[in-house]
Motif scaffolding. Structure first.
Motif, PDB file in Angstrom:
ATOM      1  N   GLU A  57       0.832  -1.199   0.000  1.00  0.00           N
ATOM      2  CA  GLU A  57       0.000   0.000   0.000  1.00  0.00           C
ATOM      3  C   GLU A  57       0.868   1.252   0.000  1.00  0.00           C
ATOM      4  O   GLU A  57       1.937   1.293   0.596  1.00  0.00           O
ATOM      5  CB  GLU A  57      -0.916   0.013   1.226  1.00  0.00           C
ATOM      6  CG  GLU A  57      -1.961  -1.084   1.209  1.00  0.00           C
ATOM      7  CD  GLU A  57      -2.921  -0.952   2.377  1.00  0.00           C
ATOM      8  OE1 GLU A  57      -2.762   0.017   3.150  1.00  0.00           O
ATOM      9  OE2 GLU A  57      -3.811  -1.796   2.506  1.00  0.00           O
ATOM     10  N   VAL A  60       1.040   7.145   3.143  1.00  0.00           N
ATOM     11  CA  VAL A  60       0.584   8.532   3.140  1.00  0.00           C
ATOM     12  C   VAL A  60       1.581   9.393   3.904  1.00  0.00           C
ATOM     13  O   VAL A  60       1.850   9.159   5.080  1.00  0.00           O
ATOM     14  CB  VAL A  60      -0.813   8.650   3.798  1.00  0.00           C
ATOM     15  CG1 VAL A  60      -1.261  10.105   3.827  1.00  0.00           C
ATOM     16  CG2 VAL A  60      -1.819   7.797   3.045  1.00  0.00           C
ATOM     17  N   GLU A 238     -12.756  -0.711   8.779  1.00  0.00           N
ATOM     18  CA  GLU A 238     -11.344  -0.452   8.483  1.00  0.00           C
ATOM     19  C   GLU A 238     -11.186   0.750   7.565  1.00  0.00           C
ATOM     20  O   GLU A 238     -10.282   1.575   7.752  1.00  0.00           O
ATOM     21  CB  GLU A 238     -10.703  -1.690   7.860  1.00  0.00           C
ATOM     22  CG  GLU A 238     -10.539  -2.853   8.829  1.00  0.00           C
ATOM     23  CD  GLU A 238      -9.778  -4.015   8.215  1.00  0.00           C
ATOM     24  OE1 GLU A 238      -9.332  -3.873   7.044  1.00  0.00           O
ATOM     25  OE2 GLU A 238      -9.619  -5.035   8.891  1.00  0.00           O
ATOM     26  N   GLU A 239     -12.055   0.858   6.568  1.00  0.00           N
ATOM     27  CA  GLU A 239     -11.972   1.981   5.640  1.00  0.00           C
ATOM     28  C   GLU A 239     -12.328   3.285   6.343  1.00  0.00           C
ATOM     29  O   GLU A 239     -11.709   4.329   6.089  1.00  0.00           O
ATOM     30  CB  GLU A 239     -12.908   1.753   4.453  1.00  0.00           C
ATOM     31  CG  GLU A 239     -12.825   2.823   3.373  1.00  0.00           C
ATOM     32  CD  GLU A 239     -11.447   2.956   2.750  1.00  0.00           C
ATOM     33  OE1 GLU A 239     -11.120   4.062   2.268  1.00  0.00           O
ATOM     34  OE2 GLU A 239     -10.690   1.957   2.734  1.00  0.00           O
ATOM     35  N   GLU A 241     -11.851   3.980   9.536  1.00  0.00           N
ATOM     36  CA  GLU A 241     -10.698   4.328  10.363  1.00  0.00           C
ATOM     37  C   GLU A 241      -9.570   4.912   9.513  1.00  0.00           C
ATOM     38  O   GLU A 241      -8.898   5.862   9.927  1.00  0.00           O
ATOM     39  CB  GLU A 241     -10.209   3.083  11.111  1.00  0.00           C
ATOM     40  CG  GLU A 241     -11.173   2.612  12.199  1.00  0.00           C
ATOM     41  CD  GLU A 241     -10.723   1.320  12.853  1.00  0.00           C
ATOM     42  OE1 GLU A 241      -9.752   0.715  12.347  1.00  0.00           O
ATOM     43  OE2 GLU A 241     -11.337   0.915  13.865  1.00  0.00           O
ATOM     44  N   LYS A 242      -9.378   4.358   8.321  1.00  0.00           N
ATOM     45  CA  LYS A 242      -8.341   4.855   7.416  1.00  0.00           C
ATOM     46  C   LYS A 242      -8.645   6.290   6.980  1.00  0.00           C
ATOM     47  O   LYS A 242      -7.758   7.151   6.961  1.00  0.00           O
ATOM     48  CB  LYS A 242      -8.259   3.934   6.195  1.00  0.00           C
ATOM     49  CG  LYS A 242      -7.235   4.351   5.166  1.00  0.00           C
ATOM     50  CD  LYS A 242      -7.237   3.378   3.988  1.00  0.00           C
ATOM     51  CE  LYS A 242      -6.267   3.818   2.899  1.00  0.00           C
ATOM     52  NZ  LYS A 242      -6.304   2.890   1.735  1.00  0.00           N
ATOM     53  N   GLN A 243      -9.918   6.547   6.631  1.00  0.00           N
ATOM     54  CA  GLN A 243     -10.313   7.879   6.190  1.00  0.00           C
ATOM     55  C   GLN A 243     -10.215   8.894   7.334  1.00  0.00           C
ATOM     56  O   GLN A 243      -9.805  10.043   7.125  1.00  0.00           O
ATOM     57  CB  GLN A 243     -11.745   7.835   5.654  1.00  0.00           C
ATOM     58  CG  GLN A 243     -11.930   7.035   4.382  1.00  0.00           C
ATOM     59  CD  GLN A 243     -11.153   7.596   3.215  1.00  0.00           C
ATOM     60  OE1 GLN A 243     -11.048   8.819   3.050  1.00  0.00           O
ATOM     61  NE2 GLN A 243     -10.594   6.729   2.399  1.00  0.00           N
ATOM     62  N   GLN A 245      -8.180   8.726   9.885  1.00  0.00           N
ATOM     63  CA  GLN A 245      -6.761   8.965  10.146  1.00  0.00           C
ATOM     64  C   GLN A 245      -6.181   9.959   9.148  1.00  0.00           C
ATOM     65  O   GLN A 245      -5.382  10.832   9.498  1.00  0.00           O
ATOM     66  CB  GLN A 245      -5.978   7.644  10.086  1.00  0.00           C
ATOM     67  CG  GLN A 245      -4.533   7.770  10.524  1.00  0.00           C
ATOM     68  CD  GLN A 245      -4.376   8.335  11.931  1.00  0.00           C
ATOM     69  OE1 GLN A 245      -4.942   7.806  12.884  1.00  0.00           O
ATOM     70  NE2 GLN A 245      -3.611   9.407  12.065  1.00  0.00           N
ATOM     71  N   LYS A 246      -6.604   9.847   7.885  1.00  0.00           N
ATOM     72  CA  LYS A 246      -6.171  10.804   6.865  1.00  0.00           C
ATOM     73  C   LYS A 246      -6.689  12.198   7.200  1.00  0.00           C
ATOM     74  O   LYS A 246      -5.976  13.199   7.056  1.00  0.00           O
ATOM     75  CB  LYS A 246      -6.664  10.375   5.482  1.00  0.00           C
ATOM     76  CG  LYS A 246      -6.213  11.324   4.365  1.00  0.00           C
ATOM     77  CD  LYS A 246      -6.769  10.918   3.030  1.00  0.00           C
ATOM     78  CE  LYS A 246      -6.265  11.862   1.943  1.00  0.00           C
ATOM     79  NZ  LYS A 246      -6.575  13.284   2.209  1.00  0.00           N
ATOM     80  N   ASN A 249      -4.647  13.856   9.722  1.00  0.00           N
ATOM     81  CA  ASN A 249      -3.414  14.375   9.143  1.00  0.00           C
ATOM     82  C   ASN A 249      -3.632  15.713   8.429  1.00  0.00           C
ATOM     83  O   ASN A 249      -2.768  16.588   8.447  1.00  0.00           O
ATOM     84  CB  ASN A 249      -2.838  13.351   8.156  1.00  0.00           C
ATOM     85  CG  ASN A 249      -1.666  13.890   7.369  1.00  0.00           C
ATOM     86  OD1 ASN A 249      -0.652  14.270   7.935  1.00  0.00           O
ATOM     87  ND2 ASN A 249      -1.812  13.943   6.059  1.00  0.00           N
ATOM     88  N   HIS A 320     -12.615   9.208  17.836  1.00  0.00           N
ATOM     89  CA  HIS A 320     -11.213   9.399  17.436  1.00  0.00           C
ATOM     90  C   HIS A 320     -10.702  10.772  17.871  1.00  0.00           C
ATOM     91  O   HIS A 320      -9.642  10.873  18.505  1.00  0.00           O
ATOM     92  CB  HIS A 320     -11.082   9.256  15.916  1.00  0.00           C
ATOM     93  CG  HIS A 320      -9.708   9.556  15.408  1.00  0.00           C
ATOM     94  ND1 HIS A 320      -8.741   8.588  15.247  1.00  0.00           N
ATOM     95  CD2 HIS A 320      -9.111  10.728  15.037  1.00  0.00           C
ATOM     96  CE1 HIS A 320      -7.626   9.141  14.803  1.00  0.00           C
ATOM     97  NE2 HIS A 320      -7.826  10.442  14.669  1.00  0.00           N
TER      98      HIS A 320
END
Length: 396
Positions: A57, A60, A238-239, A241-243, A245-246, A249, A320
């Motif tokens: 992957e 980022v 999971e997706e 949580e990924k979004q 986290q982005k 950032n 979060h």
């Protein structure tokens, strides 16, 4: 003669076979030896001979967040709905006026619809083009905003506990715009469909009926996630949580409504403000409140959300950034933070005044007057809005 030529050809053929064989053996040996080792190049820079895996992957790279040295004049405030965001907008507006940032060099961005809301923000819909301050209901789009706002821009937003935000939204759209003028009541009127409906029944029907084909469906389906640029229909944990986290950032600060004072200390630090800049006003609203049976409806809310995930993202989002807030408090330093929090509260006691919020919703006529572009530009914006379930606001 012919035998002589044949011998020569056979000889060269044998040489080629041997050469190729040695070369392949050497290549396999080198790959084995250097697969997990580093090789020193002529420039003394360590490189590796191992090729990256195709399925790896993409990493980022975190956005570089510079520490401010003076009061920040370039800001994008993503104003979320029904989160107490108007109070914070007013504070930021006063901050800009106090520091005389609103001048020819720091243009204020027209919003919310000039940015293409409810679609994600796009630079082609930014007006004026040199705007450096945004405080409207624009839908966050980090990649686009970083293209057409200055590199030093700070990105700030506010979120609220989802159950409280839901109650606020339900009351607002049910009581204030019952005539559904310009779709202000959507999607509540779509779910109710002219029938009396208590809150628990509405929760059940909304969970089943609302999808991205319903105009303004996101008002009761992950509204905060929608405003921050996420897909309100996303249910994969999971997706999500990924979004999120982005998003963490891409944002410099996420203010938590329930911890407004603590958030103000962090806002002051993030924006290099002074204590006068973080004075909060008391919000007074004359709107009637829906009589929620808190325990009963809260249970229904969480049960239905567990089954239908209609606010699954907003809950994950809140959890979060609630954790993130307290991590930032720890990084700030407990003793220093406690001292600054007391300074803030002491200032608030000296500054108490009431005001009436003015919401930014516009009708078709006022929206059309704000849009400065050509008919082609307006048409492009309308198409962008329609494709994001916002067709009810399109000027005729």
């Amino acid at each position: 003669m012919e035998g002589y030529r044949g011998s020569i050809l056979m000889f060269f053929g044998l040489v080629c076979v041997v050469y190729v064989g040695i070369n392949q053996l050497e290549r396999r040996t080198l790959q084995h030896v250097y697969k997990h080792k580093q090789v020193v190049s002529k420039t003394n820079v360590f490189v590796t001979t191992e090729e990256p895996k195709k399925e790896t992957e993409q990493v980022v790279v975190p956005r570089k967040k510079e520490k401010c040295k003076s009061p920040v004049s370039t800001l994008v405030y993503i104003k979320t709905h029904k989160t107490g965001s108007t109070t914070l907008r007013r504070l930021l507006r006063q901050y800009y006026e106090r520091h005389h940032f609103t001048n020819a060099k720091t243009k204020e961005f027209f919003g919310p619809f000039v940015g293409g809301y409810p679609g994600r923000f796009h630079c082609i819909f930014k007006y004026p083009e040199n705007a450096t301050f945004s405080k409207s209901h624009t839908r966050f789009n980090a990649e686009e905003m970083q293209k057409c706002f200055p590199p030093e821009t700070k990105y700030i937003t506010i979120i609220r506990e989802p159950w409280a935000a839901f109650q606020s939204g339900y009351d607002y759209y049910a009581k204030t715009f019952q005539d559904n003028k310009h779709c202000f009541g959507m999607p509540l009127t779509y779910v109710v469909n002219g029938q009396y409906m208590d809150v628990q029944t509405f929760l059940l029907k909304a969970s089943i009926l609302l999808n991205d084909s319903v105009p303004w469906y996101f008002r009761f389906r992950n509204y905060q996630s929608h405003d921050l640029g996420l897909d309100p229909m996303l249910t994969d944990k999971e997706e999500i949580e990924k979004q999120i986290q982005k998003l963490d950032n891409d944002l410099d600060l996420v203010i938590i409504n329930e911890y407004m004072e603590e958030s103000m200390v962090l806002l002051k630090d993030t924006m290099c403000m002074n204590w006068n800049d973080v004075r909060l006003s008391t919000r007074v609203s004359s709107r009637r409140k829906t009589p929620f049976k808190t325990d009963v409806h809260r249970q229904a809310f969480h049960k239905l959300n567990h089954i239908y995930h209609f606010l699954f993202q907003d809950i994950a989002l809140y959890e979060h950034f609630n954790r993130t807030l307290w991590k930032r408090v720890e990084a700030y330093g407990r003793k220093r933070f406690a001292e600054d929090l007391e300074k803030l509260r002491a200032g608030l006691h000296r500054y108490k005044r009431e005001f009436q919020d003015i919401d930014e919703e516009m009708d078709e006529e006022s929206w059309s007057e704000l849009v400065p572009g050509t008919d082609k530009w307006k048409a492009a914006m309308r198409n962008h809005m329609i494709s994001n379930a916002g067709d009810c606001y399109v000027p005729k």
